[in-house]
Every structure is written in structure tokens, then in C-alpha cells.
Scaffold this motif. Structure first.
Motif, mmCIF file in Angstrom:
data_model
loop_
_atom_site.group_PDB
_atom_site.id
_atom_site.type_symbol
_atom_site.label_atom_id
_atom_site.label_comp_id
_atom_site.label_asym_id
_atom_site.label_seq_id
_atom_site.Cartn_x
_atom_site.Cartn_y
_atom_site.Cartn_z
ATOM 1 N N ASN A 404 8.916 4.554 -16.659
ATOM 2 C CA ASN A 404 9.115 3.500 -15.666
ATOM 3 C C ASN A 404 8.517 3.936 -14.337
ATOM 4 O OD1 ASN A 404 9.911 1.250 -14.311
ATOM 5 N ND2 ASN A 404 12.109 1.582 -14.556
ATOM 6 N N ASN A 405 7.272 3.558 -14.123
ATOM 7 C CA ASN A 405 6.599 3.877 -12.869
ATOM 8 C C ASN A 405 6.957 2.868 -11.787
ATOM 9 O OD1 ASN A 405 5.215 5.939 -14.271
ATOM 10 N ND2 ASN A 405 3.613 4.489 -14.879
ATOM 11 N N ALA A 406 6.819 3.280 -10.547
ATOM 12 C CA ALA A 406 6.977 2.386 -9.403
ATOM 13 C C ALA A 406 5.618 2.285 -8.724
ATOM 14 C CB ALA A 406 8.026 2.926 -8.432
ATOM 15 N N PRO A 407 4.866 1.204 -8.952
ATOM 16 C CA PRO A 407 3.537 1.079 -8.338
ATOM 17 C C PRO A 407 3.635 1.000 -6.816
ATOM 18 C CG PRO A 407 3.837 -0.489 -10.129
ATOM 19 C CD PRO A 407 5.182 0.077 -9.829
ATOM 20 N N GLY A 408 2.607 1.472 -6.142
ATOM 21 C CA GLY A 408 2.549 1.348 -4.697
ATOM 22 C C GLY A 408 2.341 -0.102 -4.291
ATOM 23 N N LEU A 409 3.120 -0.586 -3.332
ATOM 24 C CA LEU A 409 3.055 -1.966 -2.879
ATOM 25 C C LEU A 409 2.863 -2.004 -1.370
ATOM 26 C CD1 LEU A 409 6.023 -3.478 -4.951
ATOM 27 C CD2 LEU A 409 3.587 -3.494 -5.541
ATOM 28 N N TYR A 410 2.144 -3.024 -0.901
ATOM 29 C CA TYR A 410 1.836 -3.162 0.524
ATOM 30 C C TYR A 410 2.047 -4.600 0.969
ATOM 31 C CZ TYR A 410 -0.461 1.339 -0.143
ATOM 32 O OH TYR A 410 -0.729 2.654 -0.442
ATOM 33 N N THR A 411 2.373 -4.748 2.239
ATOM 34 C CA THR A 411 2.355 -6.070 2.868
ATOM 35 C C THR A 411 1.139 -6.159 3.769
ATOM 36 O OG1 THR A 411 3.759 -5.286 4.695
ATOM 37 C CG2 THR A 411 4.859 -6.301 2.793
ATOM 38 N N LEU A 412 0.693 -7.387 4.015
ATOM 39 C CA LEU A 412 -0.431 -7.627 4.905
ATOM 40 C C LEU A 412 0.073 -7.815 6.326
ATOM 41 C CD1 LEU A 412 -2.565 -10.104 2.763
ATOM 42 C CD2 LEU A 412 -2.994 -7.675 3.140
ATOM 43 N N GLU A 413 -0.599 -7.177 7.262
ATOM 44 C CA GLU A 413 -0.237 -7.267 8.676
ATOM 45 C C GLU A 413 -1.442 -7.782 9.462
ATOM 46 O OE1 GLU A 413 2.834 -6.516 9.775
ATOM 47 O OE2 GLU A 413 3.451 -6.028 7.719
ATOM 48 N N LYS A 427 0.433 -2.433 5.270
ATOM 49 C CA LYS A 427 1.623 -1.666 5.615
ATOM 50 C C LYS A 427 2.350 -1.297 4.323
ATOM 51 C CE LYS A 427 5.935 -1.846 8.268
ATOM 52 N NZ LYS A 427 6.797 -2.676 9.153
ATOM 53 N N LEU A 428 2.637 -0.020 4.166
ATOM 54 C CA LEU A 428 3.289 0.438 2.945
ATOM 55 C C LEU A 428 4.666 -0.199 2.799
ATOM 56 C CD1 LEU A 428 3.196 2.345 0.471
ATOM 57 C CD2 LEU A 428 4.306 4.077 1.906
ATOM 58 N N TYR A 429 4.896 -0.831 1.664
ATOM 59 C CA TYR A 429 6.199 -1.448 1.381
ATOM 60 C C TYR A 429 6.983 -0.611 0.363
ATOM 61 C CZ TYR A 429 9.689 -4.951 0.138
ATOM 62 O OH TYR A 429 10.873 -5.615 -0.077
ATOM 63 N N GLN A 430 6.298 -0.089 -0.651
ATOM 64 C CA GLN A 430 6.938 0.734 -1.667
ATOM 65 C C GLN A 430 5.996 1.858 -2.051
ATOM 66 O OE1 GLN A 430 9.156 -0.837 -5.299
ATOM 67 N NE2 GLN A 430 7.309 -0.072 -6.298
ATOM 68 N N LYS A 431 6.491 3.079 -1.972
ATOM 69 C CA LYS A 431 5.688 4.237 -2.307
ATOM 70 C C LYS A 431 5.488 4.332 -3.812
ATOM 71 C CE LYS A 431 5.527 9.264 -1.702
ATOM 72 N NZ LYS A 431 6.248 10.458 -1.177
ATOM 73 N N GLU A 432 4.299 4.687 -4.220
ATOM 74 C CA GLU A 432 4.007 4.840 -5.649
ATOM 75 C C GLU A 432 4.721 6.060 -6.207
ATOM 76 O OE1 GLU A 432 0.182 4.912 -8.671
ATOM 77 O OE2 GLU A 432 -0.061 5.695 -6.643
ATOM 78 N N VAL A 433 5.380 5.877 -7.353
ATOM 79 C CA VAL A 433 6.062 6.964 -8.049
ATOM 80 C C VAL A 433 5.626 6.928 -9.512
ATOM 81 C CG1 VAL A 433 8.256 7.962 -8.741
ATOM 82 C CG2 VAL A 433 8.040 6.868 -6.499
ATOM 83 N N ILE A 434 5.016 7.989 -9.988
ATOM 84 C CA ILE A 434 4.576 8.086 -11.376
ATOM 85 C C ILE A 434 5.632 8.855 -12.160
ATOM 86 C CG2 ILE A 434 2.785 8.860 -12.947
ATOM 87 C CD1 ILE A 434 1.931 6.637 -11.071
ATOM 88 N N ASP A 435 6.182 8.231 -13.176
ATOM 89 C CA ASP A 435 7.217 8.843 -14.010
ATOM 90 C C ASP A 435 6.540 9.667 -15.094
ATOM 91 O OD1 ASP A 435 9.426 9.545 -15.414
ATOM 92 O OD2 ASP A 435 10.082 7.503 -15.888
#
Length: 929
Positions: A404-413, A427-435
Motif C-alpha cells: 500500500n503505497n502513498a503516492p505524492g500529491l500536490y495542489t496548484l497554487e 505545493k506538496l499535499y501528501q508526501k510519497e511513501v513507498i511500501d
């Protein structure tokens, strides 16, 4: 879908390993041949059916018998027997409940209750592959229900697989390639359409436009897809179709003293995902069986069944993917900006990122069933006496592996440079985490064991036949959940049937059932059944009648005792953790003992007794001109001693039910009928048939555990148990009548739903609710026709339901509020013709009360199966290895006629919050050697 060399090798190796190492047989051995087409006819020649509960002559039964051949059933695409039975059996209602690839589920009921299923005489559930089925026999009245003991409340579906009759060795190979497409997908709004709806919602509440005209135009023309995205989620994520492959090898035959069969089947499937990790699964099934006579005294039989599957998919799962597609507006956010995945604060998930980088989930399931049996022919000592015994072990294991990875997510500013120019930043919204680990979930472990036997005695006199049976069955299922009890059942049956001159038939059965769910005198109970039949066509006054071939009138009455459904032992007090945290606290101090301590959770009742089914069935079978077969059955079933909580009889203000036990209190009555008619004719080159069946039932609550309201119209006693309670609507409020609005559910405005004041007290509240509809079909039916001409065949099957209501309020596709997602249904009237109520930023309690405003006729008719086939002429294959070659095209779920046009009426969540129901097209061939 490609069948790779590696997968093919695994399939072939597993198949031949199964054939080499496993042998087996079932206990069903129809003598004198079996039906090869649908018929309600009970033949005059003897047909012996061996079951765990006795040996019976079907031609001299007092019960209802409906038969359908495996050849007819296999005109359905795929491998599922339950799908093939849809629309073919009178009174059998089958509904699709889950559509996930490789894991689709069904609910089914016979005459309003769930039938028991035997495979080759053994209690195995539906663990059978359609491609190995020889015949299905539906036994649906008190005569047969009584034999099943505590499992016999709602009939029996008896499945016979290949290899249970004598015949030359046959090798049958079948291959099918299929594609599947959704029957329905919800209509979604484009970005500009969505923006217009949101403006309307805001304007209704006096808030003004949220989207400017320029923004709406930009959504429509796609001039700025970053700031004004317009994502077609269905087109982005879903392919037009998915592929399937099925292949099977069936070997069977027999000679006196030795019968055998071996089956191996393979099927695979794909999901509809267009991007990222696609659903990809496969299943291997095998069954081997053998029946051999060791000597004149002993025969032995054994069988092994196995089903192994793995399903590789995205971590989200197919239902979650569909829900994300349906609930994310087209303008929520662009999917990517450069290489970055984009989200917005209101919609903080990105389906594309999950499909491409979110991780994987693989399910592994294995089913194994082993059974062995012996039969002792005691004819040398007592003519007509036999004893058979058997033992079965069923094992089920399921587990899942996942990352269960957490892909990196961004918002537009929006940024402004020193030169005053606008630009877009991330702008970083969620840091990528590789399981990097692989997690494991245990999906379930189950073992159950069955041991049974039967002493049968058959005596033929000059003008009569006597058949006696004494059977026993022990069932044990250990429970892997510590808080739930093991399941233990012991059943004995003593029954006798007597046929005089093949005209007058009498039957009686005494059942003894024991269950671990009861104690004391209630642990073991006795339940009687009697049946009578008259074969009028064998009377002298009809013997030479050229019109009537067979006329049989029958009736049966019996009592069946069944267990309650709760997995807990209701005669025990139960204790558990505290009210707040569910854990046990045994200390002292300031902690509230009731909130966090050890406390009683339920009060036991040692007098808990069996749930009783008093069943009366009557029926008639008529065959006319050797072309028309008719069967009609009526039933009246009184259900008593139904378990309910004592607290249900009191208002909730009086407190909970911890100290009030469960009681045998409620009573119900299930009445209805089922019928089947078939017209068929066969010529030298041309044959055809037309058939129809229908089932009807209604269950009424004759004694209901309910609060005794003073308003009589609110009481449910005497009403159908599936009744829908709610408010009677009186259209929508208009400018002309809004001033006369009664106090109801918050402040109402023009366009809100208006309700009828049933008790004329000037207030709309719970006391104005009444019965407004019913939630289960009163009728289910099937229509079939087909013909054969010089090797060609066309078969068409349709099924439908009628007499029930769908509550649109229960489905998000039709209920709208707030500033979140909306569907295209917001711009249409409801399927029942009513206008959509007023839209509001705030959820309207008034508009979404349970009322007939949201009810629509739930009836539908579905063209469920069509086969066009061609069997090669014998002259063409006479010099080859083949004895029969058939080529075919099949289709399923081809069309639906319903008041509901946007969704599938059988499963209203399909395509919205669940994987869609699928339409199948199959091209295949069957070869016999």
C-alpha cells in the motif's frame, strides 16, 4: 486476455495431477436415464434418487419435482450454475448482489426462503462448476423439506454431476472466449454542466453564482485545462470491455460395477481499468470421483473437489474505483501537472495516482472437499435391504497479500512573479511513501465435517411397492471466532412411502433434530410430515384417454424445526467490556466501571426453542397430447417461534435490552404459488419449444414484536414484513399553497415535498407514517423459447420480477444537496415521473424523508441469455475422432425493460458505488470424443 505458455503449463500440469492422484463419486444414481430437457413430468418408469436422507422413487413421490438438464443450463455463458438457473425454475428468485471480477455474488430464494443445496447427494453448497452438471432437480415441498431437518425450511436444489450413470467413455472439451461490457453506467455531468447546477443550488438559497460565465465557458471549450479542467472520468479510467477465457476437460463413463468421472476447468478474467494496475484473475477447478463394486456385498465411492483462485488487483478494489469515478466532479482538479499528481482541498484524492502507483492487492482462495462412502447390499440376508454411509470434510482458506503505497500529491497554487506576471506553482499535499513490505490479511479459514448414513428397504408386492428409510446425519463446523459457538447438528429421519397400483401414493416421515443452540428438553425435537398423491391418469376411466398422458394430484403437510440465525447461544448470559471502549477493566479508582469496566451485555433465556415451519403444499401435474406439460403448486407456510428481543415491544425511552432476553415471539405466514408450462414438439428436422414459469409469494407478520402505537395505521402486525413505512406525498409546494404549509421538517419553501397529515392534528411527524409500498418482488417469472433445425439451434431466455417498489431515496444517484458531486439525473425527472425537489446548499431533511414521492415500480424484464449454435452433421465427423462437435455464440444480460432507465434495476448501486453489472458475449466450441 492472453493465456500465456506458463499459465497453460500450470493448468495442464494441475489437471493431470488431479486426474492421476484423485478419484471419487457422488451418491446420486438415477436409474433408467435422466431428463435431457426441461420437464415437470414424473415418468412412469422408476427413477431412484439416493440422498443422505433416504432413497426415493421419483415416479412414486408425493412431492413437487422440477428438473432441468445440464445441457440446457450450459447454454449460459461462463461457469456459474446459479447464473444459469436464473429464470428457469418456477418460484426461484435469483438476484445479483456483487459484480466484482472473479468474486460476483448472488442471493437466491425459493418460494420466499433460501433453499438448501446438495451436490451429488452431499451438503456442499454451490461448490460446483456449470460445465460438469448433468442435471438439476428442484424439490420444493413438505415431502422433501422434512428430510433436511433444521435445514429444510425452504426446499432443496439437488445437483447431479457427470459420471453418475452408465455409458461408454466420453471425453468432452469446451473452450469459450468472451468479452464483457457494462449494462449501465451512470450519466455524469461535464464540468460546465456541473458548474451550472452548483450555481442553481446557490441561487436557490440566495447566495448568488459561485462560477462566473467566463469560467463556465472555459470549462466547455477546454481553453485552459489546468485552471478549468473538464475530466471525463469514465472515459479516462474505464475500457470499453474486458476479456475472459474458459476451458474445461470432462471425462466420464461407466459399466456395471464401475462408474467414474474426472473434470478440470480453467477460467480467467480481467477488470475494466484502462490505466495503471488492472484486475487480472484466474481459477482452476477439478473434481474426480469413482464408484466401484468391490464384491457382491460392498460398493465403495470417493470424490475430491478442489477450487483454487487468485485475483490480482489495485489496492483500492473495483468497487472503490467505481465510487471514485462517480463521485469526483469533472472540474475537481486536473489529474497531473507535469509529472505531479494534482488534488484540491475539497477533493483530496487522485484516482490516477492510486491506479498507477498506489499498490497492489492479491487474493488467494482455496476450497477442497473430500468424501468417501460405502454401501452394503444386504439383499442376501433380507431382500431389498441396503445400508450406505459416508463422510465429508470441507476446507476453505483465504488470504491476501498487499502493498500500500502513498503516492505524492500536490495542489496548484497561483503565484505572482516580481514582474507582476501570474504563474502556477506546486505545493506538496501528501508526501510519497513507498511500501517495501508485503502485508498479509487472513480472509477466512473454515472447516466442516459431515457424517451420515441410511438404511433403505424396498419391497415390491403384486400391486404395490413399499419403501422404508432410516437415515442419520451429523454436521460439525468449528468456529474460528472465539466469541461464537461451534455449530453441531444431529438429524435422524424415519420415512415410508407406499404406492398401490401405481395410482395411490402415501408418504410419512418422522424427523428428529438436535442442535447445540438449545438446551434441556428443547435440545432434541421431533417433527412429522405426511403426503398423499393420486395418479388419476392411471385410473380405468382415463387409461385410454388420448388427450391426457399424465394427471397427478398431490398434497403434503409437515412441520420443520430450524435454528435461529444468531451465532450466539441465546440461552447464555454474555459479558463483555465497557460501554465506551469495549475492553475489560477490573481495577479500582476513579474510572467509571460501567463506562470502562466489565459488564453484562445480554441476558440469556434457557427456554429458547426451535423456530417452527408448518408447511402445507398442494399441486397438480398434467401432461397433454405428449406436447404440453403443466405443473402448479400452492403453498401455505405458518412460521412461529421466531426469535425477537423483548425490548422491541417497548419504547426506546424505557432503556436498552441488556436485561431483557430474546424470546420465541413472532409469527409469520408465507403464502403463494409457482407454476410452469411448456409446449414442445419434435419432427424429423425441426423441433421447438415455448415455456414459461412464474412464482408468487407474500410473507405477512401475523404476530409482530412492536410498540403498540395508538395510531392503528402505524402498526405492522397483519402487514407484509417487507412493507415500506413512510409519508404519503402531495406533490411539491408551489407559490399558491406554500402559505398553507403545516409544520413538518424544518422550514419549507417552494419546490419542497408536501406531505399528507394522516391524523389531522395539524403537524407532520412520525405519527403520519403509513405503509407506502413493499421492498421485495411479489412475482418472479421466466420465459423461454427455442428451436432446432438441421443442426442449428436458437435458444432465448428472459426473466423478470414484478410487484415491488424501489426507494430512490436510498441511492445517491437520485438524491442531491450541498456543493459536492451531482449526477446528470439532477437535470431530469425521477424515473417515477416526479420532478426533482428543490436543490439546496444544505441537505433538506424535509425532502429526503421516507415517502412515496421516491418510490418507483421496481419491476423489470431482462433478456438474460441467448444462444445461437450449430452442431456438425454426423456424416461430416463420422471418420474423425469426434462423436459430436458444436460451435456456438452466446450472450447474457442483453437488454432490460424497466421504469428505471439510467441504472440497472436489479442492482441500483452497480456502476455508481459498485462495479457495474456486465453484458457478456461468448464465442466457443464443445468437442466430444
Amino acid at each position: 486476455m492472453k493465456l500465456t505458455i506458463r499459465e497453460l503449463k500450470i493448468f495442464i500440469f494441475s489437471m493431470f495431477s488431479a486426474l492421476a492422484t484423485n478419484v471419487g463419486v457422488a451418491q446420486t444414481a438415477p436409474a433408467g436415464g435422466v431428463a435431457i430437457e426441461d420437464t415437470a413430468e414424473v415418468r412412469h418408469n422408476d427413477e431412484i434418487l439416493k440422498t443422505p436422507f433416504g432413497t426415493f422413487n421419483l415416479s412414486q413421490s408425493t412431492g413437487s419435482i422440477f428438473r432441468i438438464s445440464g445441457e440446457e443450463l450450459r447454454k449460459t455463458p461462463g461457469t456459474k450454475l446459479i447464473e444459469a438457473l436464473r429464470g428457469r425454475v418456477p418460484g426461484l428468485l435469483i438476484k445479483r448482489t456483487s459484480n466484482s471480477p472473479g468474486a460476483g455474488g448472488y442471493s437466491y430464494s425459493l418460494n420466499g426462503g433460501t433453499p438448501y443445496i446438495l451436490i451429488n447427494g452431499q451438503p456442499r453448497g454451490l461448490e460446483v462448476d456449470l460445465r460438469e452438471v448433468q442435471e438439476v432437480i428442484v424439490l420444493g415441498d413438505a415431502t422433501f423439506n422434512s428430510l433436511l431437518g433444521n435445514l429444510g425450511d425452504n426446499g432443496l436444489i439437488y445437483v447431479v454431476t457427470n459420471g453418475t450413470k452408465l455409458g461408454k467413455p466420453t471425453i468432452e472439451v469446451d473452450y469459450q472466449y468472451g468479452i464483457q461490457t457494462p449494462t449501465y453506467l451512470p450519466e455524469l455531468l461535464s464540468a460546465s454542466e456541473y458548474a451550472k447546477v452548483i450555481n442553481q443550488v446557490a441561487n436557490n438559497d440566495g447566495l448568488g453564482d459561485i462560477y462566473s460565465a467566463e469560467a463556465i465557458a472555459a470549462y466547455a471549450d477546454g481553453s485552459d485545462p489546468v485552471r478549468y479542467p473538464n475530466i471525463d472520468n469514465q472515459d479516462t479510467y474505464l475500457a470499453d470491455f474486458s476479456a475472459t477465457n474458459t476451458a474445461s476437460l470432462n471425462v466420464y463413463g461407466g459399466e456395471p460395477g464401475f462408474k467414474y468421472s474426472a473434470f478440470a476447468g480453467y477460467n480467467d478474467w480481467q477488470g475494466l481499468e484502462k490505466v495503471g494496475h488492472k484486475t487480472d484473475g484466474r481459477e482452476l477447478t477439478f473434481r474426480t470421483k469413482i464408484d466401484t463394486r468391490i464384491n457382491d456385498f460392498i460398493s465403495a465411492n470417493a470424490s475430491v473437489f478442489g477450487k483454487f483462485s487468485n485475483n490480482d488487483r489495485n489496492i483500492l478494489g473495483p468497487d472503490a474505483i467505481m465510487s471514485s469515478i462517480s463521485t469526483t466532479p469533472a472540474n475537481a482538479h486536473p489529474l497531473t501537472y507535469g509529472d505531479a499528481y494534482i488534488v484540491s482541498p475539497q477533493y483530496p484524492s487522485n484516482l490516477l495516482s492510486e491506479l498507477e502507483n498506489g499498490g497492489t492487492h492479491t487474493d488467494y482462495v482455496s476450497n477442497m472437499i473430500f468424501d468417501v462412502g460405502l454401501e452394503f447390499d444386504l439383499n442376501e440376508y433380507v431382500a431389498g435391504l441396503k445400508y450406505s454411509t459416508y463422510a465429508i470434510m470441507h476446507t476453505y482458506n483465504a488470504h491476501s497479500l498487499k502493498t500500500n503505497n502513498a503516492p505524492g500529491l500536490y495542489t496548484l497554487e497561483s503565484l505572482q512573479g516580481s514582474d507582476g506576471q501570474d504563474s502556477t506553482g506546486l505545493k506538496l499535499y501528501q508526501k510519497e511513501v513507498i511500501d517495501l513490505t508485503v502485508g498479509r490479511d487472513n480472509g477466512g479459514i473454515q472447516r466442516n465435517f459431515t457424517y451420515g448414513g441410511n438404511v433403505s428397504y424396498l419391497k415390491t408386492f403384486d400391486e404395490s411397492i413399499l419403501n422404508l428409510n432410516l437415515s442419520h446425519l451429523l454436521y460439525f463446523e468449528p468456529n474460528t471466532t472465539a466469541t461464537q459457538a461451534d455449530k453441531r447438528n444431529l438429524t435422524f429421519n424415519l420415512n415410508a412411502s407406499y404406492a398401490l397400483r401405481n395410482k395411490y401414493i402415501a408418504y410419512a416421515n418422522l424427523n428428529s433434530s438436535s442442535s447445540a443452540k438449545y438446551i434441556g428438553e428443547n435440545k432434541t425435537k421431533f417433527f412429522p410430515t405426511v403426503g398423499l398423491a393420486w395418479v388419476a391418469s392411471n385410473e380405468s376411466f382415463l387409461a385410454d384417454n388420448e388427450l391426457i398422458d399424465n394427471l397427478k394430484i398431490r398434497a403434503s403437510y409437515g412441520r420443520v424445526g430450524t435454528e435461529y440465525t444468531s451465532t450466539s447461544l441465546l440461552y447464555n448470559d454474555t459479558w463483555g467490556g465497557g460501554l465506551k471502549n469495549g475492553t475489560t477493566y477490573l481495577g479500582t479508582g476513579t474510572t467509571d466501571q460501567y463506562q470502562f469496566g466489565y459488564r453484562q451485555t445480554a441476558t440469556g433465556n434457557e427456554e429458547i426453542d426451535w423456530v417452527l415451519y408448518d408447511q402445507f403444499f398442494a399441486g397438480v401435474e398434467l401432461n397433454v397430447l405428449k406436447k404440453i406439460n403443466l405443473q402448479f403448486n400452492y403453498f401455505n407456510i405458518a412460521i412461529s417461534n421466531i426469535i425477537s428481543k423483548a425490548s422491541e415491544q417497548y419504547a426506546s425511552a424505557l432503556g436498552g435490552d441488556v436485561y431483557l432476553p430474546s424470546l420465541n415471539f413472532e409469527e409469520r405466514r408465507n403464502t403463494g404459488f409457482n407454476a410452469n408450462i411448456m409446449f414442445s414438439d419434435r419432427g424429423e428436422d425441426f423441433s421447438y419449444y415455448v415455456s414459461g414459469n412464474v412464482g408468487n409469494n407474500k410473507i405477512v407478520g401475523e404476530k409482530i414484536s412492536e410498540v403498540q402505537y395508538p395510531d392503528q395505521y402505524r402498526l405492522q402486525q397483519g402487514q407484509a414484513i417487507d412493507q415500506i413505512m413512510g409519508y404519503e406525498s402531495d406533490g411539491l409546494f408551489t407559490a399558491e399553497n406554500i402559505a398553507d404549509a403545516l409544520p413538518q421538517f424544518g422550514e419549507v419553501q417552494v419546490g419542497d415535498v408536501k406531505y399528507v397529515d394522516q391524523n389531522n392534528d395539524g403537524v407532520i411527524d412520525a405519527r403520519d407514517q403509513k405503509e407506502i409500498g413493499n421492498s421485495t418482488p411479489r412475482f418472479n417469472y421466466g420465459i423461454a423459447f427455442g428451436f432446432e433445425y438441421k443442426g442449428f439451434n436458437l435458444d432465448v431466455l428472459g426473466n423478470g420480477v414484478a410487484g415491488y417498489d424501489i426507494n430512490l431515496k436510498s441511492y445517491d444517484y437520485y438524491t442531491h444537496s450541498g456543493l459536492g458531486n451531482y449526477y446528470a439525473s439532477v437535470n431530469k425527472d425521477l424515473p417515477n415521473g416526479n420532478a426533482n425537489p428543490r436543490l439546496s446548499v444544505l441537505t433538506s431533511n424535509n425532502n429526503y424523508e421516507n415517502s412515496d414521492y421516491w418510490l418507483v415500480n421496481g419491476g423489470y424484464f431482462r433478456i438474460s441469455n441467448v444462444e445461437l449454435g450449430y452442431t456438425l452433421p454426423k456424416s461430416f465427423i463420422s471418420n474423425s475422432l469426434f462423436s459430436n462437435v458444436k460451435l456456438f455464440v452466446r450472450g447474457s444480460n442483453l437488454a432490460v425493460i424497466s421504469k428505471v432507465k439510467d441504472l440497472d434495476p436489479e442492482d441500483m448501486n452497480a456502476g455508481v458505488s459498485e462495479y457495474p453489472m456486465m453484458r457478456s458475449f461468448v464465442l466457443g466450441a464443445t468437442l466430444k470424443f
